[in-house]
Design a protein around this motif. Structure first.
Motif, mmCIF file in Angstrom:
data_model
loop_
_atom_site.group_PDB
_atom_site.id
_atom_site.type_symbol
_atom_site.label_atom_id
_atom_site.label_comp_id
_atom_site.label_asym_id
_atom_site.label_seq_id
_atom_site.Cartn_x
_atom_site.Cartn_y
_atom_site.Cartn_z
ATOM 1 N N ALA A 107 0.751 -1.054 -0.018
ATOM 2 C CA ALA A 107 -0.062 0.061 -0.037
ATOM 3 C C ALA A 107 0.761 1.328 0.139
ATOM 4 O O ALA A 107 0.497 2.376 -0.627
ATOM 5 N N TYR A 108 2.119 1.071 0.702
ATOM 6 C CA TYR A 108 2.990 2.292 0.712
ATOM 7 C C TYR A 108 3.464 2.564 -0.738
ATOM 8 O O TYR A 108 3.448 3.797 -0.859
ATOM 9 N N GLU A 109 3.814 1.590 -1.234
ATOM 10 C CA GLU A 109 4.398 1.627 -2.837
ATOM 11 C C GLU A 109 3.368 2.080 -3.675
ATOM 12 O O GLU A 109 3.945 2.858 -4.630
ATOM 13 N N ASP A 110 2.033 1.639 -3.502
ATOM 14 C CA ASP A 110 1.266 2.130 -4.768
ATOM 15 C C ASP A 110 0.475 3.118 -4.501
ATOM 16 O O ASP A 110 -0.437 3.417 -5.296
ATOM 17 N N GLY A 111 0.541 3.776 -3.532
ATOM 18 C CA GLY A 111 0.072 5.090 -3.079
ATOM 19 C C GLY A 111 -1.493 4.750 -2.108
ATOM 20 O O GLY A 111 -2.174 5.862 -1.813
ATOM 21 N N GLU A 115 -5.005 7.239 3.475
ATOM 22 C CA GLU A 115 -5.360 6.958 4.978
ATOM 23 C C GLU A 115 -4.260 7.410 5.783
ATOM 24 O O GLU A 115 -4.804 8.207 6.726
ATOM 25 N N VAL A 116 -3.255 7.988 5.392
ATOM 26 C CA VAL A 116 -2.194 8.600 6.240
ATOM 27 C C VAL A 116 -1.166 9.063 5.409
ATOM 28 O O VAL A 116 -0.967 8.636 4.178
ATOM 29 N N HIS A 117 -0.490 10.353 5.704
ATOM 30 C CA HIS A 117 0.274 11.106 4.986
ATOM 31 C C HIS A 117 1.578 10.195 4.839
ATOM 32 O O HIS A 117 2.169 9.388 5.601
ATOM 33 N N LYS A 118 1.805 10.027 3.420
ATOM 34 C CA LYS A 118 3.055 9.213 3.045
ATOM 35 C C LYS A 118 4.537 9.632 3.784
ATOM 36 O O LYS A 118 5.010 10.904 3.192
ATOM 37 N N SER A 119 4.988 8.603 4.519
ATOM 38 C CA SER A 119 6.460 9.189 4.983
ATOM 39 C C SER A 119 7.071 8.066 5.451
ATOM 40 O O SER A 119 6.222 6.898 5.767
ATOM 41 N N ARG A 120 8.033 8.063 5.502
ATOM 42 C CA ARG A 120 8.935 6.700 6.031
ATOM 43 C C ARG A 120 8.779 6.222 7.492
ATOM 44 O O ARG A 120 8.434 5.169 7.940
ATOM 45 N N GLN A 121 8.570 7.458 8.157
ATOM 46 C CA GLN A 121 8.086 7.463 9.429
ATOM 47 C C GLN A 121 6.733 6.789 9.822
ATOM 48 O O GLN A 121 6.502 5.472 10.821
ATOM 49 N N ALA A 122 5.856 7.073 8.829
ATOM 50 C CA ALA A 122 4.509 6.549 8.978
ATOM 51 C C ALA A 122 4.334 4.982 8.530
ATOM 52 O O ALA A 122 3.798 4.250 9.164
ATOM 53 N N LYS A 171 13.149 -3.277 10.908
ATOM 54 C CA LYS A 171 14.472 -2.151 10.844
ATOM 55 C C LYS A 171 15.193 -2.210 9.409
ATOM 56 O O LYS A 171 15.612 -1.277 8.723
ATOM 57 N N LYS A 172 15.396 -3.509 9.106
ATOM 58 C CA LYS A 172 16.024 -3.807 7.667
ATOM 59 C C LYS A 172 15.304 -3.120 6.574
ATOM 60 O O LYS A 172 15.800 -2.432 5.866
ATOM 61 N N PHE A 173 14.027 -3.425 6.515
ATOM 62 C CA PHE A 173 13.272 -2.970 5.382
ATOM 63 C C PHE A 173 13.258 -1.600 5.350
ATOM 64 O O PHE A 173 13.264 -0.986 4.436
ATOM 65 N N VAL A 174 12.878 -0.867 6.641
ATOM 66 C CA VAL A 174 12.641 0.593 6.467
ATOM 67 C C VAL A 174 13.802 1.232 6.033
ATOM 68 O O VAL A 174 13.902 2.221 5.502
ATOM 69 N N SER A 175 15.128 0.635 6.420
ATOM 70 C CA SER A 175 16.384 1.498 6.119
ATOM 71 C C SER A 175 16.632 1.574 4.640
ATOM 72 O O SER A 175 17.196 2.396 4.055
ATOM 73 N N ARG A 176 15.766 0.632 4.019
ATOM 74 C CA ARG A 176 15.972 0.608 2.404
ATOM 75 C C ARG A 176 15.039 1.383 1.862
ATOM 76 O O ARG A 176 15.147 1.724 0.603
ATOM 77 N N VAL A 177 14.051 1.827 2.319
ATOM 78 C CA VAL A 177 12.928 2.573 1.681
ATOM 79 C C VAL A 177 13.175 3.889 1.868
ATOM 80 O O VAL A 177 13.877 4.631 2.489
ATOM 81 N N ARG A 178 13.024 4.623 0.598
ATOM 82 C CA ARG A 178 13.349 6.082 0.435
ATOM 83 C C ARG A 178 12.306 7.208 0.808
ATOM 84 O O ARG A 178 10.942 6.707 0.982
ATOM 85 N N GLY A 179 12.528 7.943 2.020
ATOM 86 C CA GLY A 179 11.473 8.437 2.603
ATOM 87 C C GLY A 179 11.583 9.924 2.279
ATOM 88 O O GLY A 179 12.230 10.714 1.492
#
Lengths: 184, 235
Positions: free
Chosen positions: B190-194, B199-206, B227-235
Motif C-alpha cells: 500500500a505504501y508503494e502503490d499510493g 489513509e495516512v500522509h506518506k512518509s518513511r516514519q508513517a 528495521k532492515k526493510f525500512v532502512s532501504r525505503v526512500r522517505g
C-alpha cells in the motif's frame, strides 16, 4: 484422564500450602509444557490455576486482606478434592473441583482488584503464550488453555516471541514475490 | 452473513483471522479497499474467520470496534466471505487428518493447528488460490519451511520431536506452491502503490510506525526485519 494428573495436583497443593509463589510459577510452566505434548486440557487448566495462585501470592494487599484466609482454605480444600478425583480417574469430580477453585479465585479477585481483566484471564493469556512459543498455532494455544483467540494474538504481539526465530524470508524478499504475483 | 466468492478476473488472496485482525486493529481496513481496486485483488475470508473476527467480538465491548470495521468491509464488498460447502468440509477433514498425524513428541501427538487455520488452508485449495495472507507463525512455517518448523519444535521441547513423513509430503504436495504474505507486506504494498496515502500522509516514519503497529498487534515479524526493510525505503 492422563495418568500423573493426581501427582501434579498434589505438587500444586504442596506449593500453595507452603506459600511458595516461585514454586507455583515453575509448576505452571511445567504443566503447560506437559499439556502441549499431551494435548491435555486438564493439565492446561492446572497450569493456569498455578499461575493465578502464583500471582495472588505475590500481591501483599491480597494476602493481607481479611477475606484471604477463608478463600485460601477453600482453594486448598477444592484442590485436594481435585487431586483425589484425579487419582480415582473421576473426570466429573475433578472438573467440578477445578471449576470451584476457579470460581473462588475469580470471586476474590473481582472483589479485591481494580483491573478489568482478572488474574485468571491473565493466567490463560500467559500460559497460552507459552504454548504458542512451544510451537502450537494461535488457535491451538487458545483452544488448549481457553484463552480468547483475538486477545492472545495481541498479547503475543507485545512479547518477543516473534524475535526469537531466525528470519529466513524477510519483508523485502516477500515484497519481491508479492510484486511478481501482481505482475508489477 | 455469507457471500459466495466471485472472481471477476481478480487475483484471489485468502486471509486468515490473524492478518485481518492486525489490519482492522490498526485502522488499515480501508487500505484493503484501495488495494483491491488498484491492484485487482479479491480478499476472501472463510466463514469461520468471519465468525471469529466479527460475530464473536461484536458482543465484547473491548473488541467491538475492530469487528465493526471488518463487518463494514464485508458489507461494502471489498472483503468476501466464502460460505462453508460440503466440498470445503471434505477438504477440512482431509487436512485435519494429516495435521493430527503431523507431529509427535516421544510418540505422543502434538496438535499444532486447529479448525480456524485448517479451514483457511482448505479454502485456499477449494478456490484454487495460491496466495495466503497470514500473520500466524506456525501455519506459515508449515507451508513454507516444514524442516525449519521441525528444528524449531525440537529446540522448544524436551522430548523427541518427529514430523511424520507422509503428512509432510501431503503438505508439500498440496501447499508447496502457495505464496505466503503477512499484513506487513500488504501495508508495504500500500505504501508503494499510493493506497497508504489515502489513509495516512506518506512518509518513511508513517510506514515504520504502521509496520511496528502490525507487529504489536501480533503479526509474526521481527524488529530486525522491520528495521532492515525500512532502512532501504526512500522517505
Amino acid at each position: 484422564m492422563e495418568s500423573g494428573t493426581g501427582a501434579r495436583i498434589s505438587s500444586l497443593v504442596s506449593a500453595f500450602e507452603s506459600r511458595r509463589p516461585q514454586g507455583l510459577k515453575e509448576l505452571g510452566k511445567d504443566f503447560i509444557e506437559e499439556a502441549v505434548v499431551k494435548s491435555d486440557r486438564n493439565m492446561a487448566l492446572a497450569s493456569v490455576i498455578a499461575y493465578a495462585l502464583y500471582k495472588i501470592l505475590t500481591k501483599e494487599h491480597l494476602l493481607s486482606s481479611r477475606a484471604w484466609p477463608k478463600v485460601s482454605e477453600s482453594i486448598r480444600v477444592f484442590l485436594l478434592t481435585a487431586k483425589d478425583a484425579a487419582q480415582e480417574n473421576d473426570e466429573n469430580n475433578f472438573s467440578r473441583a477445578m471449576q470451584n477453585v476457579i470460581g473462588k479465585i475469580e470471586a476474590f479477585d473481582d472483589e479485591m482488584s481494580n483491573y478489568a481483566r482478572n488474574i485468571f484471564e491473565k493466567g490463560k493469556m500467559k500460559q497460552a503464550s507459552v504454548a504458542y512459543a512451544m510451537g502450537l498455532s494461535l488457535n491451538s494455544a487458545a483452544g488448549l488453555t481457553g484463552a480468547d483467540r483475538v486477545e492472545l494474538q495481541r498479547y503475543i504481539g507485545a512479547t518477543r516471541i516473534h524475535d526469537e526465530q531466525p528470519v529466513t524470508k524477510g519483508i523485502e524478499e516477500r515484497m519481491r514475490s508479492l510484486r511478481e504475483v501482481l505482475g508489477r | 452473513m455469507t457471500y459466495a466468492p466471485e472472481n471477476d478476473g481478480k487475483k484471489s488472496f485468502v486471509l486468515d483471522s490473524s492478518s485481518i485482525i492486525t489490519i482492522a486493529d490498526n485502522c488499515f481496513i480501508r487500505v484493503l479497499r484501495h488495494l483491491s481496486e488498484k491492484e485487482g485483488i479479491e480478499f476472501i475470508i472463510p466463514a469461520s474467520v468471519y465468525a471469529e473476527s466479527v460475530t464473536t467480538p461484536l458482543a465484547i465491548k473491548r473488541f467491538e470496534f475492530s469487528a465493526v470495521r471488518i463487518r463494514d468491509a464485508v458489507e461494502d464488498g471489498y472483503i468476501r466471505v466464502a460460505g462453508t460447502t460440503p466440498a470445503l468440509e471434505g477438504r477440512i477433514n482431509e487436512i485435519e487428518s494429516h495435521t493430527r498425524d503431523l507431529c509427535s513428541c516421544s510418540g505422543r501427538r502434538i496438535i499444532l493447528l486447529q479448525r480456524g487455520e485448517i479451514e483457511t488452508l482448505a479454502l485456499l485449495k477449494e478456490l484454487g488460490s495460491d496466495v495466503l495472507v497470514i500473520d500466524e507463525r506456525t501455519t506459515r512455517m508449515l507451508l513454507e519451511e516444514p524442516s525449519a518448523l521441525g528444528n524449531f519444535l525440537r529446540k522448544r521441547h524436551r522430548c523427541d520431536v518427529k514430523l511424520d513423513r507422509d503428512s509432510l509430503s501431503y503438505f508439500r504436495r498440496g501447499f508447496g506452491n502457495i505464496k505466503v504474505f503477512r499484513s506487513v507486506e500488504l501495508i508495504s504494498l500500500a505504501y508503494e502503490d499510493g493506497s497508504f496515502e489515502k489513509e495516512v500522509h506518506k512518509s518513511r516514519q508513517a510506514l515504520e510506525a504502521a509496520l511496528y503497529a502490525a507487529k504489536f498487534a501480533g503479526c509474526s515479524v521481527s524488529f530486525e526485519e522491520i528495521k532492515k526493510f525500512v532502512s532501504r525505503v526512500r522517505g
